[in-house]
Design an enzyme around this catalytic site. Structure first.
Site, PDB file in Angstrom:
ATOM      1  N   ASP A 162     -39.653  46.527 -88.030  1.00  0.00           N
ATOM      2  CA  ASP A 162     -38.290  46.147 -88.412  1.00  0.00           C
ATOM      3  C   ASP A 162     -37.776  45.160 -87.384  1.00  0.00           C
ATOM      4  O   ASP A 162     -37.619  45.511 -86.210  1.00  0.00           O
ATOM      5  CB  ASP A 162     -37.381  47.372 -88.479  1.00  0.00           C
ATOM      6  CG  ASP A 162     -35.943  46.997 -88.828  1.00  0.00           C
ATOM      7  OD1 ASP A 162     -35.723  46.446 -89.923  1.00  0.00           O
ATOM      8  OD2 ASP A 162     -35.043  47.242 -87.992  1.00  0.00           O
TER       9      ASP A 162
ATOM     10  N   GLU B  20     -41.224  42.729 -93.230  1.00  0.00           N
ATOM     11  CA  GLU B  20     -40.316  42.308 -94.296  1.00  0.00           C
ATOM     12  C   GLU B  20     -40.408  40.793 -94.497  1.00  0.00           C
ATOM     13  O   GLU B  20     -40.672  40.043 -93.562  1.00  0.00           O
ATOM     14  CB  GLU B  20     -38.877  42.685 -93.955  1.00  0.00           C
ATOM     15  CG  GLU B  20     -38.557  44.146 -94.085  1.00  0.00           C
ATOM     16  CD  GLU B  20     -37.095  44.430 -93.791  1.00  0.00           C
ATOM     17  OE1 GLU B  20     -36.359  44.823 -94.708  1.00  0.00           O
ATOM     18  OE2 GLU B  20     -36.692  44.243 -92.629  1.00  0.00           O
TER      19      GLU B  20
ATOM     20  N   ASP C 214     -32.764  51.523 -86.904  1.00  0.00           N
ATOM     21  CA  ASP C 214     -33.944  50.678 -86.814  1.00  0.00           C
ATOM     22  C   ASP C 214     -35.229  51.463 -87.023  1.00  0.00           C
ATOM     23  O   ASP C 214     -36.147  50.989 -87.700  1.00  0.00           O
ATOM     24  CB  ASP C 214     -33.967  49.965 -85.463  1.00  0.00           C
ATOM     25  CG  ASP C 214     -32.775  49.049 -85.254  1.00  0.00           C
ATOM     26  OD1 ASP C 214     -32.256  48.540 -86.264  1.00  0.00           O
ATOM     27  OD2 ASP C 214     -32.360  48.836 -84.102  1.00  0.00           O
TER      28      ASP C 214
END
Length: 402
Positions: free
Chosen positions: A188, A272, A353
């Site tokens: 992340d 991501e 997170d």
């Protein structure tokens, strides 16, 4: 299974005064040929609706050398000039394929000064590199060895805005895959922590630009006081460029070490698909996002995973990793950036997170198993729960909570 790849090895070198003058002339001629060929192509298309090929541009270059105005083009090696035309042809190919914007002219101040030499324009003998039109080899600082028995096929010489000279040698290299492992990790990306791992580890953001911000501001103030066009202004500009180069070098070194570690320790890496260009529109966070260099980290992970036999899974940018509870699958309605911990309806307290990294890993494992990307889905009419929630719960079933 080993694989053959084309790999560039970049080194710093220190040219003599004669070599520096020759390379500077070559850089200028490369820029001139590129811009003039681009101008001719643009005029032919908009004026006559006619496309100009590389062969036609190469023939035009020969005619330019015969004119009195551009006769100096024959004084430098012809190979970098031909390579400039090939690069322009590639740029137009990307444009017509809708992969890039229309090619732009090279600026003397803003564009990177470089010249590319193919095998016929340099001599490689006993570990020494001699370029065309030069009598002496380059004084290269060999910071790391080339692959055993490798010979460069292409040499690119460049000079950055800080006045440093670099040579990049493109060689054939053999890369062996890393030892197999069962580990997988989700990443992340953030600002306070550069990346948070699904294991719970948080990699602190070095904030290289912030650490040198005072030095950079001082150098920029001194630059603003100098008279434009003066020698002192050029010296001040060089000082600003050196601070920027220091920041970029330290950032690149840190990202290389981090990406190499992640690829070596894990068989599967999940990230991501962030749209950094859109995130930079946030005026309050643009500077910090640029300093984090998430795009560079992703690029490094991509080619290193391909080299060493690892799997890189990229999940959809709209996957609600921060708002999704990894235990019960509930998606929170809102999750402002100032909320770093939140409590789900099921009573679980999440670190924002760490929870996001674990959800990214779960979604990536599900995507890898299904062979498809992860996108937020509407509720299923049969279960009343979203497909993403169900897949995330299945994927996280065997992962212990922190």
């Amino acid at each position: 299974m080993t694989q053959q790849v084309k790999r560039a090895f970049k080194y710093r070198f220190y040219p003599t005064d004669g070599q520096a003058a020759e390379l500077s002339r070559t850089f200028g001629c490369v820029r001139l040929v590129y811009n003039k060929a681009l101008e001719e192509r643009t005029r032919a298309w908009y004026g006559e609706q006619r496309r100009v090929s590389y062969v036609q541009s190469s023939a035009a270059l020969t005619e330019w050398k015969k004119t009195g105005e551009l006769a100096f083009l024959a004084e430098v090696s012809s190979v970098p000039l031909q390579q400039a035309l090939r690069h322009l042809q590639t740029a137009f190919g990307y444009f017509f394929a809708k992969r890039a914007k229309y090619p732009r002219c090279k600026s003397r101040k803003k564009s990177r000064a470089s010249a590319e030499y193919t095998r016929s324009a340099f001599k490689w003998r006993d570990g020494q590199l001699t370029l065309a039109k030069m009598a002496e080899p380059l004084d290269i600082r060999w910071s790391r060895p080339l692959p055993e028995g490798a010979e460069p096929t292409t040499v690119t010489v460049s000079r950055d805005s800080a006045g440093r000279w670099f040579v990049s040698l493109l060689c054939d290299d053999t890369i062996s895959p890393a030892p197999a492992t069962n580990a997988a990790v989700g990443l992340d990306a953030g600002i306070t922590s550069l990346v948070t791992l699904s294991t719970g580890e948080k990699v602190a953001n070095p904030k290289h630009e912030r650490r040198d911000r005072a030095r950079l501001a001082k150098a920029q103030r001194e630059l603003s006081r100098k008279v434009k066009g003066s020698a002192n202004r050029e010296k001040a500009r060089r000082k600003v460029a050196k601070v920027h180069a220091r920041i970029a070098d330290r950032r690149r070194d840190f990202l290389h070490k981090l990406s190499t570690r992640l690829v070596r320790e894990n068989q599967t890496v999940v990230i991501e698909d962030l749209t950094v260009r859109n995130l930079l529109k946030n005026g309050r966070l643009a500077r910090a996002i640029s300093d984090a260099a998430w795009t560079d980290l992703r690029m490094m992970l991509e080619y290193k995973c391909a080299w060493y036999g690892r799997e890189l899974v990229v999940i959809d940018r709209w996957f609600p990793s921060s708002k999704l509870c990894g235990t019960c699958g509930t998606v929170a309605a809102k999750m402002p950036l100032n909320v770093r911990e939140w409590t789900c309806e099921c009573g679980i307290v999440h670190d924002r997170d760490v929870n996001a990294a674990r959800n990214i890993l779960a979604a990536g494992l599900a995507a890898s198993a299904c062979g498809d990307g992860i996108r937020p889905q509407r509720e299923s009419s049969r279960t009343g729960r979203s497909w993403v929630k169900q897949e995330t719960r299945r994927a996280t079933a065997g992962i212990p909570r922190l």
